[in-house]
Design a protein around this motif. Sequence first.
Motif, PDB file in Angstrom:
ATOM      1  N   TYR A 249       0.848  -1.195   0.000  1.00 40.30           N
ATOM      2  CA  TYR A 249       0.000   0.000   0.000  1.00 40.30           C
ATOM      3  C   TYR A 249       0.878   1.236   0.000  1.00 40.30           C
ATOM      4  O   TYR A 249       1.927   1.265   0.653  1.00 40.30           O
ATOM      5  CB  TYR A 249      -0.906   0.024   1.240  1.00 40.30           C
ATOM      6  N   LYS A 250       0.428   2.232  -0.708  1.00 38.29           N
ATOM      7  CA  LYS A 250       1.134   3.514  -0.698  1.00 38.29           C
ATOM      8  C   LYS A 250       0.526   4.392   0.382  1.00 38.29           C
ATOM      9  O   LYS A 250      -0.687   4.624   0.392  1.00 38.29           O
ATOM     10  CB  LYS A 250       1.044   4.215  -2.058  1.00 38.29           C
ATOM     11  N   LEU A 251       1.353   4.862   1.311  1.00 39.14           N
ATOM     12  CA  LEU A 251       0.899   5.721   2.394  1.00 39.14           C
ATOM     13  C   LEU A 251       1.026   7.178   1.958  1.00 39.14           C
ATOM     14  O   LEU A 251       2.028   7.585   1.388  1.00 39.14           O
ATOM     15  CB  LEU A 251       1.731   5.488   3.655  1.00 39.14           C
ATOM     16  N   SER A 252      -0.003   7.954   2.265  1.00 41.84           N
ATOM     17  CA  SER A 252       0.042   9.376   1.912  1.00 41.84           C
ATOM     18  C   SER A 252      -0.721  10.171   2.952  1.00 41.84           C
ATOM     19  O   SER A 252      -1.728   9.708   3.495  1.00 41.84           O
ATOM     20  CB  SER A 252      -0.562   9.614   0.531  1.00 41.84           C
ATOM     21  N   PRO A 253      -0.294  11.421   3.263  1.00 36.00           N
ATOM     22  CA  PRO A 253      -1.018  12.258   4.218  1.00 36.00           C
ATOM     23  C   PRO A 253      -2.411  12.587   3.700  1.00 36.00           C
ATOM     24  O   PRO A 253      -2.600  12.874   2.528  1.00 36.00           O
ATOM     25  CB  PRO A 253      -0.151  13.521   4.323  1.00 36.00           C
ATOM     26  N   SER A 254      -3.399  12.535   4.581  1.00 38.10           N
ATOM     27  CA  SER A 254      -4.756  12.891   4.204  1.00 38.10           C
ATOM     28  C   SER A 254      -4.869  14.400   3.989  1.00 38.10           C
ATOM     29  O   SER A 254      -4.211  15.191   4.650  1.00 38.10           O
ATOM     30  CB  SER A 254      -5.736  12.458   5.300  1.00 38.10           C
ATOM     31  N   SER A 255      -5.715  14.796   3.070  1.00 37.06           N
ATOM     32  CA  SER A 255      -5.907  16.222   2.806  1.00 37.06           C
ATOM     33  C   SER A 255      -6.716  16.907   3.875  1.00 37.06           C
ATOM     34  O   SER A 255      -6.720  18.132   3.998  1.00 37.06           O
ATOM     35  CB  SER A 255      -6.614  16.409   1.442  1.00 37.06           C
ATOM     36  N   SER A 256      -7.404  16.114   4.723  1.00 31.48           N
ATOM     37  CA  SER A 256      -8.283  16.703   5.725  1.00 31.48           C
ATOM     38  C   SER A 256      -7.561  17.037   7.019  1.00 31.48           C
ATOM     39  O   SER A 256      -7.940  17.955   7.740  1.00 31.48           O
ATOM     40  CB  SER A 256      -9.451  15.759   6.027  1.00 31.48           C
ATOM     41  N   THR A 257      -6.518  16.288   7.355  1.00 23.48           N
ATOM     42  CA  THR A 257      -5.774  16.543   8.585  1.00 23.48           C
ATOM     43  C   THR A 257      -4.354  16.024   8.438  1.00 23.48           C
ATOM     44  O   THR A 257      -4.125  14.982   7.841  1.00 23.48           O
ATOM     45  CB  THR A 257      -6.441  15.874   9.807  1.00 23.48           C
ATOM     46  N   SER A 258      -3.418  16.748   8.975  1.00 22.26           N
ATOM     47  CA  SER A 258      -2.013  16.374   8.803  1.00 22.26           C
ATOM     48  C   SER A 258      -1.644  15.135   9.586  1.00 22.26           C
ATOM     49  O   SER A 258      -0.602  14.544   9.354  1.00 22.26           O
ATOM     50  CB  SER A 258      -1.111  17.539   9.243  1.00 22.26           C
ATOM     51  N   THR A 259      -2.499  14.712  10.548  1.00 18.56           N
ATOM     52  CA  THR A 259      -2.164  13.537  11.348  1.00 18.56           C
ATOM     53  C   THR A 259      -2.728  12.264  10.755  1.00 18.56           C
ATOM     54  O   THR A 259      -2.441  11.188  11.250  1.00 18.56           O
ATOM     55  CB  THR A 259      -2.711  13.691  12.775  1.00 18.56           C
ATOM     56  N   ALA A 260      -3.545  12.369   9.711  1.00 17.42           N
ATOM     57  CA  ALA A 260      -4.159  11.184   9.143  1.00 17.42           C
ATOM     58  C   ALA A 260      -3.279  10.587   8.056  1.00 17.42           C
ATOM     59  O   ALA A 260      -2.566  11.292   7.365  1.00 17.42           O
ATOM     60  CB  ALA A 260      -5.531  11.508   8.582  1.00 17.42           C
ATOM     61  N   THR A 261      -3.347   9.291   7.923  1.00 13.25           N
ATOM     62  CA  THR A 261      -2.607   8.604   6.882  1.00 13.25           C
ATOM     63  C   THR A 261      -3.558   7.682   6.152  1.00 13.25           C
ATOM     64  O   THR A 261      -4.218   6.858   6.771  1.00 13.25           O
ATOM     65  CB  THR A 261      -1.445   7.781   7.472  1.00 13.25           C
ATOM     66  N   ALA A 262      -3.635   7.836   4.844  1.00 12.57           N
ATOM     67  CA  ALA A 262      -4.501   6.991   4.036  1.00 12.57           C
ATOM     68  C   ALA A 262      -3.645   5.997   3.288  1.00 12.57           C
ATOM     69  O   ALA A 262      -2.477   6.250   2.983  1.00 12.57           O
ATOM     70  CB  ALA A 262      -5.307   7.845   3.044  1.00 12.57           C
TER      71      ALA A 262
END
Length: 267
Positions: A249-262
């Motif tokens: 899986y490719k991990l990337s920061p969520s656009s909604s919050t800097s602490t989230a990882t999608a």
Amino acid sequence: DALPIFETDTQTVINIEHIPSSAGILICGSHDGYVYALNGLNGIELWRWNCQGSVFATPVVDLQRKSLFIATTNGRVWCLTLCSSPSEQWHFDIGKPIFASPAVSQESGSIYVGGCDGVLYCVSSEGKLLWTFETAQGQPIFSSPAIWSGTVVFGCHDGNVYCVDQTNGVQKWARQLESQVFASPFCYRLAQGLDMIVVCTSRGSVVVLNLISSEIVGSLTRPADVFSSPVVMHNYLYVGCRDDHLYCYKLSPSSSTSTATAASECG
């Protein structure tokens, strides 16, 4: 197809640790109660050590202090001098089987190991008990501890992921998940400097937590059990599953919050 360079038969299951060196020494813990050192180039046995109990957990090497740590199912942690003819430095008995590999602090040399009694033990580099941490229900710990940013993180059969202070064992938080955690957590740091943890459960859940707050910032579910530990490398998450697949899986920061990882699955 890959062809074997050598074969070594211990008549039972083995778990391997590699010692970086020109010879590529392999340390193999076996269910026959021995730990073997093999030349990684030709498989020749260099030495063996009678651990007086089956070795389920992978042995751990501390190159800085030239020590080898072995945990056994009879509840003993061995510390051997890592050399061509090893000798015992000390051993520590917890009295309950150990299935999780020890973790070693590179700073202090302290050893962290969980037992089937639901207790995490911290032992000094001299073999003295420093502190213990008891899990909520006293259920077995098969998850090898991860040491990161002054904390020790591990999973438990009670479905919790625990985070305790590395120096004194005081609990920082416990996060309840939906099933048992056999696999070891994997800790990593985002580009923003945020420390994260990936944890896998026996029902196939892959969960990303914030190390400081224990907030769940991302999760997904695989179609089968996950007992192997996840690995994050270069923003890619790798997970082995009992459906006979390795997932990336490719991990990337969520656009909604800097602490989230999608996570998005790699094609």
